[in-house]
Design a protein around this motif. Structure first.
Motif, short mmCIF file in Angstrom:
data_model
loop_
_atom_site.label_atom_id
_atom_site.label_comp_id
_atom_site.label_asym_id
_atom_site.label_seq_id
_atom_site.Cartn_x
_atom_site.Cartn_y
_atom_site.Cartn_z
N PHE A 22 -35.01 4.21 -0.89
CA PHE A 22 -35.31 3.85 -2.27
C PHE A 22 -34.54 4.75 -3.24
O PHE A 22 -33.98 4.28 -4.23
N GLY A 23 -34.51 6.04 -2.94
CA GLY A 23 -33.78 6.98 -3.79
C GLY A 23 -32.30 6.65 -3.88
O GLY A 23 -31.70 6.70 -4.96
N ASP A 24 -31.70 6.28 -2.73
CA ASP A 24 -30.29 5.90 -2.73
C ASP A 24 -30.06 4.64 -3.56
O ASP A 24 -29.10 4.56 -4.33
N LEU A 25 -30.94 3.66 -3.40
CA LEU A 25 -30.81 2.42 -4.16
C LEU A 25 -30.95 2.69 -5.66
O LEU A 25 -30.15 2.20 -6.47
N LYS A 26 -31.93 3.47 -6.03
CA LYS A 26 -32.16 3.78 -7.43
C LYS A 26 -30.96 4.51 -8.04
O LYS A 26 -30.51 4.18 -9.14
N ALA A 27 -30.43 5.49 -7.32
CA ALA A 27 -29.27 6.25 -7.81
C ALA A 27 -28.05 5.34 -7.98
O ALA A 27 -27.32 5.44 -8.97
N MET A 77 -17.17 -9.16 -7.74
CA MET A 77 -18.21 -8.20 -7.35
C MET A 77 -17.84 -7.51 -6.03
O MET A 77 -18.10 -6.33 -5.86
N GLY A 78 -17.20 -8.25 -5.13
CA GLY A 78 -16.80 -7.69 -3.86
C GLY A 78 -15.75 -6.60 -4.00
O GLY A 78 -15.57 -5.79 -3.09
N GLN A 79 -15.07 -6.57 -5.13
CA GLN A 79 -14.04 -5.56 -5.37
C GLN A 79 -14.61 -4.29 -5.97
O GLN A 79 -13.90 -3.29 -6.10
N SER A 80 -15.87 -4.30 -6.33
CA SER A 80 -16.51 -3.14 -6.96
C SER A 80 -17.16 -2.26 -5.91
O SER A 80 -18.07 -2.70 -5.18
N SER A 81 -16.75 -1.00 -5.86
CA SER A 81 -17.35 -0.07 -4.90
C SER A 81 -18.82 0.19 -5.25
O SER A 81 -19.64 0.39 -4.36
N ILE A 82 -19.13 0.18 -6.53
CA ILE A 82 -20.53 0.41 -6.94
C ILE A 82 -21.42 -0.72 -6.43
O ILE A 82 -22.49 -0.47 -5.86
N ILE A 83 -20.97 -1.95 -6.62
CA ILE A 83 -21.77 -3.09 -6.17
C ILE A 83 -21.85 -3.11 -4.65
O ILE A 83 -22.90 -3.42 -4.07
N SER A 84 -20.77 -2.75 -3.97
CA SER A 84 -20.80 -2.67 -2.50
C SER A 84 -21.82 -1.63 -2.05
O SER A 84 -22.59 -1.87 -1.11
N ASP A 85 -21.83 -0.47 -2.72
CA ASP A 85 -22.82 0.56 -2.39
C ASP A 85 -24.24 0.07 -2.67
O ASP A 85 -25.15 0.32 -1.88
#
Length: 114
Positions: A22-27, A77-85
């Motif tokens: 949860f912490g990883d997702l929130k961050a 969206m697939g090109q975004s590292s943030i969205i991938s994370d």
């Protein structure tokens, strides 16, 4: 709902927000919100996805233009590292939730297996 079950569910909720998953997702979600362009793309995709699901629930097929638009957004969206994370972290949390669900529903599964 049974008071004891409500209390246990509340405790489970409190424990869930302390997990690494949860912490990883929130961050990661906070990182996403800090990037206005990527966050806007993410929100637009969510809206488009909901609209397509509503059409399908109503028995209406999306137009080719709507499908192409959704595919183009998904590609961006697939090109975004943030969205991938974010997706990776969401999957990890969903695994935890699936494990909890398996434990909670085990008595029901065992009942129907007998």
């Amino acid at each position: 709902m049974n008071d004891k079950l409500t209390e246990l569910a509340t405790q489970l909720q409190q424990e869930l927000v302390t997990t690494k998953e949860f912490g990883d997702l929130k961050a990661t979600y906070e990182r996403l919100k800090a990037d206005p362009d990527t966050f806007q793309l993410f929100k637009q995709f969510q809206t488009t996805q909901m609209q397509l699901q509503q059409k399908q629930m109503q028995g209406t097929q999306p137009t080719q233009e709507e499908i192409a638009n959704a595919q183009a957004m998904a590609s961006k969206m697939g090109q975004s590292s943030i969205i991938s994370d974010l997706m990776k972290n969401e999957k990890a949390l969903n695994t935890v939730l699936g494990d909890v669900n398996d434990l909670v529903t085990k008595p029901l599964m065992e009942l129907y297996r007998s």
